[in-house]
Design a protein around this motif. Sequence first.
Motif, PDB file in Angstrom:
ATOM      1  N   THR A  12       0.800  -1.220   0.000  1.00 44.61           N
ATOM      2  CA  THR A  12       0.000   0.000   0.000  1.00 44.61           C
ATOM      3  C   THR A  12       0.832   1.269   0.000  1.00 44.61           C
ATOM      4  O   THR A  12       0.404   2.302  -0.509  1.00 44.61           O
ATOM      5  N   ARG A  15       1.397   2.699  -3.441  1.00 42.01           N
ATOM      6  CA  ARG A  15       0.285   3.069  -4.300  1.00 42.01           C
ATOM      7  C   ARG A  15       0.567   4.476  -4.814  1.00 42.01           C
ATOM      8  O   ARG A  15       1.241   5.253  -4.116  1.00 42.01           O
ATOM      9  N   LEU A 345      -4.273   8.282  -9.223  1.00 45.42           N
ATOM     10  CA  LEU A 345      -4.588   6.873  -9.437  1.00 45.42           C
ATOM     11  C   LEU A 345      -4.692   6.566 -10.927  1.00 45.42           C
ATOM     12  O   LEU A 345      -4.842   7.464 -11.759  1.00 45.42           O
ATOM     13  N   ILE A 359      -4.108  13.567  -3.246  1.00 48.27           N
ATOM     14  CA  ILE A 359      -4.388  12.341  -3.982  1.00 48.27           C
ATOM     15  C   ILE A 359      -5.530  12.639  -4.946  1.00 48.27           C
ATOM     16  O   ILE A 359      -6.539  13.228  -4.566  1.00 48.27           O
ATOM     17  N   MET A 361      -8.229  10.785  -7.203  1.00 50.97           N
ATOM     18  CA  MET A 361      -8.736   9.421  -7.382  1.00 50.97           C
ATOM     19  C   MET A 361      -9.810   9.360  -8.471  1.00 50.97           C
ATOM     20  O   MET A 361     -10.116   8.320  -8.986  1.00 50.97           O
TER      21      MET A 361
ATOM     22  N   ARG B  15     -14.547   4.937  -6.999  1.00 50.79           N
ATOM     23  CA  ARG B  15     -13.433   4.441  -6.206  1.00 50.79           C
ATOM     24  C   ARG B  15     -13.673   4.888  -4.775  1.00 50.79           C
ATOM     25  O   ARG B  15     -14.299   5.934  -4.557  1.00 50.79           O
ATOM     26  N   PRO B  16     -13.221   4.150  -3.815  1.00 51.08           N
ATOM     27  CA  PRO B  16     -12.372   2.967  -3.869  1.00 51.08           C
ATOM     28  C   PRO B  16     -13.115   1.646  -4.117  1.00 51.08           C
ATOM     29  O   PRO B  16     -12.472   0.609  -4.241  1.00 51.08           O
ATOM     30  N   VAL B 343     -12.037   8.521   2.934  1.00 49.09           N
ATOM     31  CA  VAL B 343     -12.230   7.653   1.769  1.00 49.09           C
ATOM     32  C   VAL B 343     -11.019   6.737   1.755  1.00 49.09           C
ATOM     33  O   VAL B 343      -9.903   7.171   1.460  1.00 49.09           O
ATOM     34  N   LEU B 345      -8.791   3.379   0.797  1.00 51.86           N
ATOM     35  CA  LEU B 345      -8.527   2.350  -0.211  1.00 51.86           C
ATOM     36  C   LEU B 345      -8.467   0.968   0.428  1.00 51.86           C
ATOM     37  O   LEU B 345      -8.296   0.844   1.647  1.00 51.86           O
ATOM     38  N   ILE B 359      -8.558  11.314   1.472  1.00 49.64           N
ATOM     39  CA  ILE B 359      -8.343   9.983   0.935  1.00 49.64           C
ATOM     40  C   ILE B 359      -7.211   9.326   1.712  1.00 49.64           C
ATOM     41  O   ILE B 359      -6.171   9.942   1.941  1.00 49.64           O
ATOM     42  N   VAL B 360      -7.417   8.094   2.103  1.00 51.05           N
ATOM     43  CA  VAL B 360      -6.361   7.363   2.808  1.00 51.05           C
ATOM     44  C   VAL B 360      -5.920   6.223   1.913  1.00 51.05           C
ATOM     45  O   VAL B 360      -6.694   5.310   1.610  1.00 51.05           O
ATOM     46  N   MET B 361      -4.677   6.284   1.491  1.00 47.99           N
ATOM     47  CA  MET B 361      -4.202   5.301   0.517  1.00 47.99           C
ATOM     48  C   MET B 361      -3.159   4.353   1.095  1.00 47.99           C
ATOM     49  O   MET B 361      -2.930   3.298   0.570  1.00 47.99           O
TER      50      MET B 361
END
Lengths: 361, 361
Positions: A12, A15, A345, A359, A361, B15-16, B343, B345, B359-361
């Motif tokens: 992760t 990513r 992404l 980010i 997405m 997404r996600p 949000v 992933l 967003i948390v990736m």
Amino acid sequence: MKALILVGGFGTRLRPLTLSFPKPLVDFANKPMILHQIEALKEVGVTEVVLAINYRPEVMINFLKDFEDKLGITITCSQETEPLGTAGPLALAKDKLADGSGEPFFVLNSDVISEYPFAELIEFHKCHGGEATIMVTKVDEPSKYGVVVMEEATGRVERFVEKPKIFVGNKINAGIYLLNPSVLDRIELRPTSIEKEVFPQIAADQKLYAMVLPGFWMDVGQPRDYITGLRLYLDSLRKKSAARLATGAHVVGNVLVHESAKIGEGCLIGPDVAIGPGCVVEDGVRLSRCTVMRGVRIKKHACISNSIIGWHSTVGQWARIENMTILGEDVHVCDEVYSNGGVVLPHKEIKSSILKPEIVM
Amino acid sequence: MKALILVGGFGTRLRPLTLSVPKPLVDFGNKPMILHQIEALKEVGVTEVVLAINYQPEVMLNFLKDFESKLGIKITCSQETEPLGTAGPLALARDKLVDGSGDPFFVLNSDVISEYPFAELIEFHRAHGGEATIMVTKVDEPSKYGVVVMEEGTGKVERFVEKPKAFVGNKINAGIYLLNPSVLDRIELKPTSIEKEVFPRIAADEALFAMVLPGFWMDIGQPRDYITGLRLYLDSLRKKAPARLASGAHVLGNVLVHETAVIGEGCLIGPDVAVGPGCVVEAGVRLSRCTVMRGARVKQHSCVSSSIIGWHSTVGKWARVENMTILGEDVHVCDEIYSNGGVVLPHKEIKSSILKPEIVM
């Protein structure tokens, strides 16, 4: 000889690149990360490499069949059904690693890049006659890591200290081991930590030795370190096989360009750049401290620094890409767009500028 | 009869969730989005459904084989090699849609949910004798959409106006069409827009009619609309098949609970909640305006509202999850954590609170 590479989980931290491929197959300096390790292992006579994985075996296995034929080495997967930590996978793969020959086997952490001095490691291991050798690397801020405290002359390991508050040494575990088959008798098939449970036991028996890793070392499991790691890797190429690096009026410092990539007129490329297979860099482009992966097109007059451009992406004319921008697979940055640390992404089009790191997405 | 469902691309807006499955397979109201449409088509006698896709056909095909057997309807894929817009896919799938019977065929946009009044649509189409019928839906802010201007009495379409500045009408294209085979003669195999190029020509020939969609309509291709859409869908279930909704002291408003889900003591569930197959909702949990997907576990005393909890995720004890939090597949929110619009992933663990949407990736 055999080797086990600890590939682990979901990747992760890398990513969005790992949304397209499992981490070991993400390219580093124009070839899949894991190929660097497998080639170095083959060179010292390893005949079988076992990958300890717990995610997406089908993708890995397809890809590896390809390597097996090209490299002439057996590659198999050992799949964890529950996470087994850093030692459990060795127990899981026991039958593949202990082949009755009595020879030691390698264990590598898949995120690590270095010069892989495996011949020297084998020599050192034979000399000391102990049960296990770990490679260690020197760091500036040992208090952030697990420090290996060792007898300077012999390399015999005395103890491990996790994140020491006072100075006890500056060598940390580099994630490269050479172990006798007897080590497998010390590991049960359950989630186990090799640093916290197994190595301290071997050290207590005075049979664990550490060898200082010559040359560079980096854990490239996250984008910032990936970019630093590329610089170190290319520095090393400059010393060992300078002919592989690009030359010419348009090149500054260390630059690696795949033979199938095309570079236009009036570009300035480098330092610390890798350009992958099939890439097209149009006229007047400036690239520094970045990786351009397979099939990417960089359009005229664009300027890219400290970034990673993912497979089959496009960077538009006069675009400016900097400050740890990471473009995933098939991302298209429109003409004249600015990206300051955008993390994008796969399969996206960037039509307006990204002014601060975020980010998309 | 035949039907074409325009599935399209990468589903990036969802997404996600769409990082784990292609969009048509994302669950809505406890079953894959596309199954709602396929079941409604089967009910009016459609024998073959063609999915126009351009991404991940293998995943779709495996899944669909399963449906084919269970539903007794044929499902095939028509794969674009370049994006063909909203009309091009019809040309690509021509041979599948024209079976010589002269019957009209349906075309649906895969993101649309509604009551799918297909029998009424067939009746309306026969009655007017034109070449094509489009369903339209009434909206409050027509200036954001493409408005269909039609003769009130007959439904004959006069023209389309894209994002009108002055009021010309409040009906927009609902993404559901019934077309005679002759429409295919008007479409070339190239990227083409059905709204901009094909329908206007049929309207000019006075052969295009519009029917106002009775009941609800929603384009659920993005999380906010997905959540609103669930409310509309459950409202509709309340009127048409209230026995399917949950009842009991722990239920408020419209709630759909899969028969294999388990709800603990002292919970308060609803309004507008869907709890999927195999879910476990422990004691003392509050759920409102949310979807809990297959295999998720919501632990004791937690509180979830206006959010989507992805497949096999966990929400910890006393956790508070709200304001458009979207958890991807296999996300684990630790005990006592707060998420305000996080949000996340897939394959992540949330150990510290998310105080503002990110967003948390």
